[in-house]
Design an enzyme around this catalytic site. Structure first.
Site, PDB file in Angstrom:
ATOM      1  N   ASP A 142      -8.623   2.061  -9.761  1.00  0.00           N
ATOM      2  CA  ASP A 142      -8.164   2.989  -8.725  1.00  0.00           C
ATOM      3  C   ASP A 142      -9.369   3.796  -8.251  1.00  0.00           C
ATOM      4  O   ASP A 142     -10.003   4.505  -9.040  1.00  0.00           O
ATOM      5  CB  ASP A 142      -7.095   3.908  -9.313  1.00  0.00           C
ATOM      6  CG  ASP A 142      -6.384   4.731  -8.256  1.00  0.00           C
ATOM      7  OD1 ASP A 142      -6.865   4.744  -7.106  1.00  0.00           O
ATOM      8  OD2 ASP A 142      -5.367   5.350  -8.584  1.00  0.00           O
TER       9      ASP A 142
ATOM     10  N   ASN B 276     -10.240   8.834   3.560  1.00  0.00           N
ATOM     11  CA  ASN B 276      -9.496   8.558   4.784  1.00  0.00           C
ATOM     12  C   ASN B 276      -9.247   9.827   5.600  1.00  0.00           C
ATOM     13  O   ASN B 276      -9.407   9.842   6.827  1.00  0.00           O
ATOM     14  CB  ASN B 276      -8.145   7.911   4.454  1.00  0.00           C
ATOM     15  CG  ASN B 276      -8.265   6.416   4.214  1.00  0.00           C
ATOM     16  OD1 ASN B 276      -9.176   5.772   4.716  1.00  0.00           O
ATOM     17  ND2 ASN B 276      -7.331   5.871   3.447  1.00  0.00           N
TER      18      ASN B 276
ATOM     19  N   ASP C  63     -11.879   1.821   5.334  1.00  0.00           N
ATOM     20  CA  ASP C  63     -11.884   0.356   5.272  1.00  0.00           C
ATOM     21  C   ASP C  63     -13.240  -0.164   4.814  1.00  0.00           C
ATOM     22  O   ASP C  63     -13.328  -1.108   4.010  1.00  0.00           O
ATOM     23  CB  ASP C  63     -11.552  -0.233   6.643  1.00  0.00           C
ATOM     24  CG  ASP C  63     -10.091  -0.035   7.029  1.00  0.00           C
ATOM     25  OD1 ASP C  63      -9.294   0.347   6.154  1.00  0.00           O
ATOM     26  OD2 ASP C  63      -9.765  -0.267   8.216  1.00  0.00           O
TER      27      ASP C  63
ATOM     28  N   GLU D 102      -5.805   1.579  -2.389  1.00  0.00           N
ATOM     29  CA  GLU D 102      -7.122   1.583  -3.032  1.00  0.00           C
ATOM     30  C   GLU D 102      -7.059   1.053  -4.462  1.00  0.00           C
ATOM     31  O   GLU D 102      -8.015   1.206  -5.223  1.00  0.00           O
ATOM     32  CB  GLU D 102      -7.701   3.002  -3.032  1.00  0.00           C
ATOM     33  CG  GLU D 102      -7.041   3.985  -3.994  1.00  0.00           C
ATOM     34  CD  GLU D 102      -5.788   4.644  -3.454  1.00  0.00           C
ATOM     35  OE1 GLU D 102      -5.403   5.702  -3.981  1.00  0.00           O
ATOM     36  OE2 GLU D 102      -5.191   4.097  -2.494  1.00  0.00           O
TER      37      GLU D 102
END
Length: 271
Positions: free
Chosen positions: A181, A189, A198, A224
């Site tokens: 993770d 983001n 991305d 993620e």
């Protein structure tokens, strides 16, 4: 339309007929492999994988129908088109052969043009089948890949995980599964924008690939979260792999435009 060239297996016990057929096919540019009976025809099919088979019905040992049945029962040979060759005047053999999966038939005596036309049709069918299989395989592969990162998607990971768990239980072997993770990815983001997020995911996947062993499987679980399936890996090996991932991710910032973004990852090994 020009005749497609390819490899043809001619299975015929008559030396005279076999010589005539082979000469005519070779004049059209085909590579010809010869068999004198049913057993040798099957052996050569497995060895040379012809594009089509011209198969005499009446042969010593295994006849043409028996050879066809064996071919259709073999998953690796079942799609090779078979053109029956026969001197019988009745239609029972031809009907039975077509129902059993033969592509076409040719009666002796035959005209060279008819031979070339029927073999050419069989070869074209084989080429179309091969192209369709390649396209289907590619579609299946694409359906298992995460479009953003290029690693496997959750569908494939679910199937692979179930498979590896069964193998590990059957053979009493260790299996490690690591859930990875990216720490605080939501902030990337929110603060930097989704295009930057991305780019971080893509680089993260690349760094995972750089530390993987042959046989390990990497997938994106969602968002993620990523998973590594590591067969034949005990808890110590899982911890070692997790440390390699952590170090590779933290080694240097991820370049986005003219700046770098530092990320970390928290691996949690499971067994």
């Amino acid at each position: 339309m020009s005749t497609p060239t390819g490899r043809i297996l001619v299975a015929e016990d008559s030396l005279v007929v076999r010589a005539v057929v082979c000469d005519q096919l070779e004049e059209e540019g085909y590579e010809v492999v010869q068999a004198v009976d049913g057993e040798s025809a099957l052996a050569l099919c497995a060895k040379v994988r012809p594009d089509a088979i011209l198969l005499d019905i009446e042969m010593p040992g295994l006849d043409g129908h028996q050879v066809l049945a064996r071919l259709k029962a073999d998953g690796e040979l079942s799609d090779i088109p078979v053109v029956f060759l026969t001197g019988r005047t009745g239609t029972d053999d031809m009907v039975a052969g077509l129902r059993a999966g033969a592509h076409d038939y040719l009666k002796k005596p035959f005209e060279p043009a008819e031979l070339i036309a029927r073999i050419g049709g069989a070869v074209r069918i084989k080429r179309l089948q091969d192209e369709l299989r390649i396209r289907n395989d590619e579609l299946d592969r694409l359906s298992r890949i995460d479009g953003l990162t290029g690693v496997y998607n959750r569908r494939h990971i679910d199937e692979q995980m179930a498979k590896e768990i069964n193998v590990a239980r059957r053979h009493m072997q260790p299996l490690a599964i690591l859930m990875l993770d990216i720490d605080h990815f939501k902030q990337v983001n929110d603060l930097e924008g989704h295009p930057t997020g991305d780019r971080v995911l893509q680089e993260f996947a690349d760094r995972l690939h750089a530390v993987m062993r042959v046989g390990d499987v990497i997938g994106r679980w969602g968002g993620e979260e990523f998973i590594i399936i590591a067969p034949q890996t005990d808890i110590d090996g899982a911890l070692s792999l997790g440390e390699r991932v952590r170090a590779a991710v933290a080694e240097r910032p991820i370049e986005v435009g003219d700046r770098g973004i530092s990320i970390t990852v928290s691996p949690s090994p499971g067994q």
